[in-house]
Enzyme design. Structure first.
Site, PDB file in Angstrom:
ATOM      1  N   GLY A  12       9.427 -48.612 -52.054  1.00 38.94           N
ATOM      2  CA  GLY A  12       9.349 -48.933 -53.477  1.00 38.94           C
ATOM      3  C   GLY A  12      10.285 -48.038 -54.259  1.00 38.94           C
ATOM      4  O   GLY A  12      10.750 -47.002 -53.747  1.00 38.94           O
ATOM      5  N   GLN A  15      12.947 -43.401 -61.734  1.00 38.31           N
ATOM      6  CA  GLN A  15      13.368 -42.504 -60.641  1.00 38.31           C
ATOM      7  C   GLN A  15      14.887 -42.432 -60.524  1.00 38.31           C
ATOM      8  O   GLN A  15      15.421 -41.514 -59.921  1.00 38.31           O
ATOM      9  CB  GLN A  15      12.787 -42.974 -59.291  1.00 38.31           C
ATOM     10  N   CYS A  46       6.839 -40.070 -51.739  1.00 42.95           N
ATOM     11  CA  CYS A  46       7.583 -40.429 -52.950  1.00 42.95           C
ATOM     12  C   CYS A  46       9.023 -39.961 -52.792  1.00 42.95           C
ATOM     13  O   CYS A  46       9.253 -38.814 -52.385  1.00 42.95           O
ATOM     14  CB  CYS A  46       6.939 -39.765 -54.167  1.00 42.95           C
ATOM     15  N   LEU A  47       9.951 -40.840 -53.113  1.00 39.41           N
ATOM     16  CA  LEU A  47      11.364 -40.463 -52.982  1.00 39.41           C
ATOM     17  C   LEU A  47      11.720 -39.352 -53.964  1.00 39.41           C
ATOM     18  O   LEU A  47      12.695 -38.639 -53.751  1.00 39.41           O
ATOM     19  CB  LEU A  47      12.256 -41.691 -53.210  1.00 39.41           C
ATOM     20  N   HIS A  70       1.481 -47.061 -57.363  1.00 41.98           N
ATOM     21  CA  HIS A  70       2.341 -45.865 -57.365  1.00 41.98           C
ATOM     22  C   HIS A  70       3.574 -46.114 -58.249  1.00 41.98           C
ATOM     23  O   HIS A  70       3.966 -45.255 -59.043  1.00 41.98           O
ATOM     24  CB  HIS A  70       2.738 -45.581 -55.908  1.00 41.98           C
ATOM     25  N   GLU A  71       4.177 -47.307 -58.114  1.00 48.20           N
ATOM     26  CA  GLU A  71       5.400 -47.597 -58.882  1.00 48.20           C
ATOM     27  C   GLU A  71       5.095 -47.786 -60.366  1.00 48.20           C
ATOM     28  O   GLU A  71       5.864 -47.337 -61.219  1.00 48.20           O
ATOM     29  CB  GLU A  71       6.110 -48.846 -58.319  1.00 48.20           C
ATOM     30  N   HIS A  88       4.899 -44.552 -61.996  1.00 47.95           N
ATOM     31  CA  HIS A  88       6.213 -43.979 -62.343  1.00 47.95           C
ATOM     32  C   HIS A  88       6.659 -44.447 -63.731  1.00 47.95           C
ATOM     33  O   HIS A  88       7.289 -43.693 -64.477  1.00 47.95           O
ATOM     34  CB  HIS A  88       7.283 -44.405 -61.337  1.00 47.95           C
TER      35      HIS A  88
HETATM   36  O1  K1U Z   1       8.159 -44.651 -55.377  1.00 48.40           O
HETATM   37  C1  K1U Z   1       8.646 -44.066 -54.424  1.00 48.40           C
HETATM   38  O2  K1U Z   1       9.024 -42.926 -54.554  1.00 48.40           O
HETATM   39  C2  K1U Z   1       8.768 -44.750 -53.086  1.00 48.40           C
HETATM   40  C3  K1U Z   1       7.613 -44.447 -52.143  1.00 48.40           C
HETATM   41  C4  K1U Z   1       6.545 -45.526 -52.320  1.00 48.40           C
HETATM   42  C5  K1U Z   1       5.202 -45.352 -51.697  1.00 48.40           C
HETATM   43  C6  K1U Z   1       5.024 -44.909 -50.415  1.00 48.40           C
HETATM   44  C7  K1U Z   1       3.756 -44.801 -49.853  1.00 48.40           C
HETATM   45  C8  K1U Z   1       2.646 -45.152 -50.595  1.00 48.40           C
HETATM   46  C9  K1U Z   1       2.817 -45.575 -51.886  1.00 48.40           C
HETATM   47  C10 K1U Z   1       4.082 -45.676 -52.433  1.00 48.40           C
HETATM   48  C11 K1U Z   1       8.192 -44.424 -50.723  1.00 48.40           C
HETATM   49  O3  K1U Z   1       8.735 -45.390 -50.283  1.00 48.40           O
HETATM   50  S1  K1U Z   1       8.057 -42.986 -49.792  1.00 48.40           S
HETATM   51  C12 K1U Z   1       8.780 -43.449 -48.219  1.00 48.40           C
HETATM   52  C13 K1U Z   1       7.902 -44.302 -47.378  1.00 48.40           C
HETATM   53  O4  K1U Z   1       6.714 -44.371 -47.583  1.00 48.40           O
HETATM   54  C14 K1U Z   1       8.486 -45.126 -46.280  1.00 48.40           C
HETATM   55  C15 K1U Z   1       9.830 -45.167 -46.033  1.00 48.40           C
HETATM   56  C16 K1U Z   1      10.342 -45.945 -45.006  1.00 48.40           C
HETATM   57  C17 K1U Z   1       9.511 -46.694 -44.212  1.00 48.40           C
HETATM   58  C18 K1U Z   1       8.154 -46.651 -44.431  1.00 48.40           C
HETATM   59  C19 K1U Z   1       7.625 -45.894 -45.470  1.00 48.40           C
HETATM   60 ZN    ZN Z   2       7.320 -42.341 -56.101  1.00 45.87          ZN
END
Ligand code: K1U
Ligand code: ZN
Length: 183
Positions: free
Chosen positions: A57, A62, A104-105, A146-147, A150
């Site tokens: 996401g 972000q 979270c990125l 989560h998004e 943000h």
């Molecule tokens: O919003 C963001 O920062 C993105 C975040 C979203 C998220 C992850 C987990 C639970 C709720 C919301 C991410 O994508 S973190 C990376 C991640 O979870 C992932 C990356 C690659 C493959 C699988 C998962």
């Molecule tokens: Zn995030």
């Protein structure tokens, strides 16, 4: 509905802001018809940035755009299911709560358990400005909540106890310092 062939993965990548950047705490504004051209350019760049990260996401704040736009694909390595949501709003949430691990990125390499409603209904405009409603559970429910957080300047670390949050944020600061030292 978007298909993978509709995603311009060579769109310009955008730098992802990292916590504690104050830009992440600003409330994003609703998108209007006047933003159509801006949003049409932003969405492909958000998908490209999200897939490259990789993430499941991304919310416009972000990448420093304070507009209510999010991109999601909870199955990037499986059958891609890209979703772009403009002005998303949660219209219903379950009383049942679940704990899921989140990342979270903008809080790179840090993960923690977060408790949220298990299921949500979300109304939004899709990339063609068509009104839609999404019923989400599991990872999609966690990701869309989560998004949307943000867009309101909320990060998953805000749901942790002060002790857990401090430990996680210190680890993040240390990792970021090391990263900058190695540049
Ligand atoms: O919003 C963001 O920062 C993105 C975040 C979203 C998220 C992850 C987990 C639970 C709720 C919301 C991410 O994508 S973190 C990376 C991640 O979870 C992932 C990356 C690659 C493959 C699988 C998962
Ligand atoms: Zn995030």
């Amino acid at each position: 509905m978007l298909g993978m062939s509709d995603i311009q993965t060579d769109a310009p990548l955008l730098p992802v802001l990292v916590c504690p950047d104050p830009q992440l705490r600003k409330v994003a504004r609703a998108v209007t018809e006047a933003d159509k051209a801006l949003v049409a350019k932003l969405i492909p760049s958000m998908f490209a940035t999200m897939y490259k990260a990789p993430g499941i996401g991304l919310a416009a704040p972000q990448v420093g755009r304070h507009l209510r736009v999010i991109t999601i694909d909870i199955a990037p390595n499986d059958v891609p299911t890209p979703l772009a949501l403009i002005n998303p709003e949660i219209t219903a949430e379950s009383a049942e709560m679940v704990v899921q691990q989140e990342g979270c990125l903008s809080v790179p390499e840090q993960y923690a358990d977060v408790t949220r409603p298990a299921r949500v209904k979300v109304k939004y405009l899709d990339e063609n400005w068509v009104k839609r409603e999404l019923e989400a559970d599991g990872l999609l429910a966690a990701c869309v909540q989560h998004e949307i957080d943000h867009l309101n300047g909320v990060l998953f670390v805000d749901y942790l106890t002060p002790l857990k949050r401090n430990i996680l944020l210190r680890k993040l600061a240390k990792a970021q310092k090391e990263l900058k030292g190695n540049r």
